[in-house]
Design a protein around this motif. Structure first.
Motif, short mmCIF file in Angstrom:
data_model
loop_
_atom_site.label_atom_id
_atom_site.label_comp_id
_atom_site.label_asym_id
_atom_site.label_seq_id
_atom_site.Cartn_x
_atom_site.Cartn_y
_atom_site.Cartn_z
N GLY A 150 0.97 -1.21 -0.12
CA GLY A 150 0.09 -0.03 -0.02
C GLY A 150 1.03 1.28 0.01
N ILE A 151 0.25 2.41 0.09
CA ILE A 151 1.04 3.80 0.24
C ILE A 151 1.76 3.73 1.62
CG2 ILE A 151 0.78 6.37 0.29
CD1 ILE A 151 -1.58 5.85 -1.53
N TYR A 160 5.66 6.73 -0.75
CA TYR A 160 5.73 5.95 -2.14
C TYR A 160 5.01 4.59 -1.92
CZ TYR A 160 9.22 3.78 1.19
OH TYR A 160 9.59 3.00 2.18
N ILE A 161 5.07 3.92 -2.91
CA ILE A 161 4.62 2.62 -3.14
C ILE A 161 5.84 1.59 -3.27
CG2 ILE A 161 3.07 0.87 -4.39
CD1 ILE A 161 0.99 3.19 -4.82
N THR A 162 5.81 0.48 -2.79
CA THR A 162 6.94 -0.53 -3.26
C THR A 162 6.24 -1.74 -4.10
OG1 THR A 162 8.19 -0.04 -1.24
CG2 THR A 162 8.63 -2.10 -2.25
N THR A 163 6.82 -1.89 -5.25
CA THR A 163 6.67 -3.04 -6.08
C THR A 163 7.67 -3.99 -6.11
OG1 THR A 163 7.03 -2.00 -7.98
CG2 THR A 163 4.75 -1.83 -7.37
N GLY A 164 7.39 -5.46 -6.47
CA GLY A 164 8.64 -6.28 -6.53
C GLY A 164 8.36 -7.31 -7.42
N ALA A 165 9.70 -7.91 -7.80
CA ALA A 165 9.40 -9.13 -8.73
C ALA A 165 10.47 -10.22 -8.42
CB ALA A 165 9.53 -8.76 -10.22
N PRO A 166 10.19 -11.51 -8.27
CA PRO A 166 11.14 -12.36 -7.89
C PRO A 166 12.25 -12.66 -8.89
CG PRO A 166 9.30 -13.63 -8.90
CD PRO A 166 8.89 -12.26 -8.97
N LEU A 167 13.40 -13.14 -8.27
CA LEU A 167 14.70 -13.27 -9.17
C LEU A 167 15.05 -14.60 -8.65
CD1 LEU A 167 16.55 -11.41 -10.48
CD2 LEU A 167 17.99 -11.10 -8.71
N PHE A 168 15.05 -15.61 -9.73
CA PHE A 168 15.37 -16.83 -9.77
C PHE A 168 16.39 -17.35 -10.46
CE2 PHE A 168 10.46 -16.93 -9.34
CZ PHE A 168 10.35 -17.66 -8.23
N ASN A 169 17.29 -18.01 -9.95
CA ASN A 169 18.47 -18.57 -10.84
C ASN A 169 18.08 -19.66 -11.85
OD1 ASN A 169 18.27 -20.93 -9.23
ND2 ASN A 169 19.80 -20.72 -8.02
N THR A 170 19.04 -20.21 -12.44
CA THR A 170 18.82 -21.32 -13.64
C THR A 170 18.16 -22.50 -12.98
OG1 THR A 170 20.98 -22.08 -13.21
CG2 THR A 170 20.42 -20.27 -15.16
N SER A 171 18.14 -22.78 -11.74
CA SER A 171 17.73 -24.02 -11.05
C SER A 171 16.35 -23.68 -10.41
CB SER A 171 18.74 -24.59 -10.08
OG SER A 171 18.83 -23.63 -9.12
N GLY A 172 15.80 -22.48 -10.59
CA GLY A 172 14.55 -22.33 -10.17
C GLY A 172 14.44 -21.73 -8.83
N ILE A 180 11.19 -1.89 -6.30
CA ILE A 180 11.04 -0.56 -6.99
C ILE A 180 10.23 0.36 -5.88
CG2 ILE A 180 10.41 1.04 -8.70
CD1 ILE A 180 10.71 -1.37 -10.49
N ASP A 181 10.93 1.58 -5.49
CA ASP A 181 10.08 2.35 -4.45
C ASP A 181 9.66 3.57 -5.60
OD1 ASP A 181 10.40 0.87 -2.31
OD2 ASP A 181 11.97 2.11 -1.76
N THR A 182 8.22 3.71 -5.73
CA THR A 182 7.78 4.68 -6.94
C THR A 182 7.04 5.94 -6.03
OG1 THR A 182 7.40 3.17 -8.32
CG2 THR A 182 6.33 5.34 -8.88
#
Length: 448
Positions: A150-151, A160-172, A180-182
């Motif tokens: 949320g805000i 700000y609002i924080t959004t995120g995305a997972p970071l996986f390696n080759t083995s998952g 990201i703080d917008t």
């Protein structure tokens, strides 16, 4: 009548007050929902776009370089420097407050490992610094989904609002989360604008509501005055005709014994023809008595009683044809009285002036389909053709006016009522007989 009107006004006033209160509640609720919807829409729009950007960054991150950095997390390592520049370039490109990579420790705390800020920046963070993200907020990343918070109102970094995305390696395996703080300062501006617009529409609707209430009040007062006037006129006519009926009945009752004595005397003297002639003279009285059985509408009954008695006093023979079962419920009693009262008064005056002395009036009232048809025909002086067309004009009359008397308005009133029922009024006059024909269109539901 005035007491009933006062009670009605009190009830209507309460209804209006409740309606105003409910309208205000609905308007306030609408303002709140509009404001909340606007804010949520903007917030979701910003979050959706930021989550998409976070996913794009995650796909471009050198995951192997980030894993090498995690083995030896120092700011002078080549992998750190490369990833720091990469994240900083993205931060500048999208205009975000921060673009960074975090990891979750064994206790479930989020720690910033690489922040995309240039060295020496006041907002720069050290490796492993605690972040505001919680395990609950980043839980979607463990399932391969993006997320947003949320805000957040932070005294150090702002709103700000924080959004995120997972970071996986080759083995998952999940090795980190791109965050990201917008800044959403623009959202606060949108909130203020939405609130201002909502207040503007509230006051605009309030003004419209006040105008509606004022207009309704004025129209209602006019309608009540008009109704009281119409009812007052009808009541005055009704009382006048009713008093005439009472006088007629009292006269008939008083004369009944005398009539019997005269008839009995004539029969005793064996003057049968004179007795028959005398009985024929009593037919008009009998007509007044039996009229009650032939007319179902009370107002019409009172009116006809009065006019029959008035005609009898002027030695005018009145013949009427009314269906006993028809009560003329498709026409207001006040309108019915005004129409027939004016027409019969005119007919009686015209018959009184009949130079031939014939003196007769014929009245026909019937229903045909969804119409009522009234016909009043009387003997008298023939009306010139040029005057027939002027009869319904306000103020026009073929009669001599008394000093200070208003004449010539009866038929104009009748014409107004005929127009009200989308009907027709026609007049014919020839060879000493004048006929007024009226057609009124009534509701099909009544006619059926």
């Amino acid at each position: 009548m005035k007491i009933i009107a006062a009670r009605t006004n009190k009830k209507v006033g309460m209804i209006i007050m409740v309606a105003i209160f409910l309208s205000l509640c609905f308007m306030l609720a609408n303002i709140f929902l509009t404001y909340d919807s606007t804010v949520r829409t903007v917030e979701i729009s910003i979050s959706t776009q930021s989550m998409k950007t976070a996913a794009d960054i995650a796909r471009e991150v050198d995951v192997e370089g980030f894993e090498r950095f995690l083995q030896k997390p120092t700011e002078d390592s080549a992998d750190y420097i490369m990833l720091n520049r990469f994240l900083n370039d993205y931060r500048l490109k999208i205009g975000a407050k921060h673009v960074y990579i975090v990891v979750m420790d064994a206790e479930g705390n989020s720690r910033v490992m690489i922040n995309g800020l240039p060295p020496g920046d006041t907002a720069h963070t050290y490796i492993g610094e605690l972040c505001t993200l919680t395990m609950e907020e980043v839980q979607p990343a463990y399932h391969g989904d993006t997320f947003h918070t949320g805000i957040i109102h932070d005294p150090k970094y702002g709103v700000y609002i924080t959004t995120g995305a997972p970071l996986f390696n080759t083995s998952g395996k999940l090795v980190g989360i791109v965050g990201i703080d917008t800044g959403v300062e623009v959202l606060e501006q949108i909130e203020n604008n939405a609130l201002k617009n909502s207040l503007f529409y509230f006051f605009a609707n309030l003004v419209v509501l006040v105008l509606i209430v004022v207009s309704y009040t004025l129209i209602r007062r006019w309608y009540q005055k008009e109704t009281l006037r119409v009812v007052g006129d009808s009541e005055q006519t009704f009382q006048k005709e009713f008093r005439s009926i009472l006088t007629s009945i009292q006269s008939i009752k008083h004369d009944f014994a005398n009539h019997l004595q005269v008839i009995f005397g004539l029969l005793e003297l064996r003057k049968v023809e004179r007795a028959q002639e005398y009985l024929r003279g009593l037919q008009t009285d009998l007509q007044v008595v039996t009229l009650t059985q032939q007319v179902a509408n009370p107002a019409l009954l009172v009116l006809l009683h009065s006019k029959v008695e008035k005609a009898r006093a002027s030695q005018i023979e009145m013949d009427f044809h009314v269906s006993p079962e028809e009560n003329f419920e498709g026409v207001l009693s006040s309108d019915l009285i005004k129409i027939l009262s004016n027409l019969l008064d005119n007919a009686i005056e015209a018959a009184e002036a009949d130079p031939t002395g014939e003196r007769s009036i014929s009245l026909h009232l019937k229903k045909v389909g969804n119409t009522y048809q009234f016909t009043v025909e009387n003997t008298g002086v023939t009306i010139p053709a040029e005057n027939v067309k002027k009869l319904t004009q306000e103020g026009f009359t073929t009669k001599m006016s008394e000093v200070g008397g208003a004449r010539g308005y009866g038929l104009s009133i009748v014409q107004e009522i005929v127009k009200k029922y989308e009907g027709e009024l026609s007049v014919t006059s020839a060879r000493g007989r004048t006929c007024f024909s009226i057609l009124l269109v009534v509701d099909k539901r009544v006619a059926g």
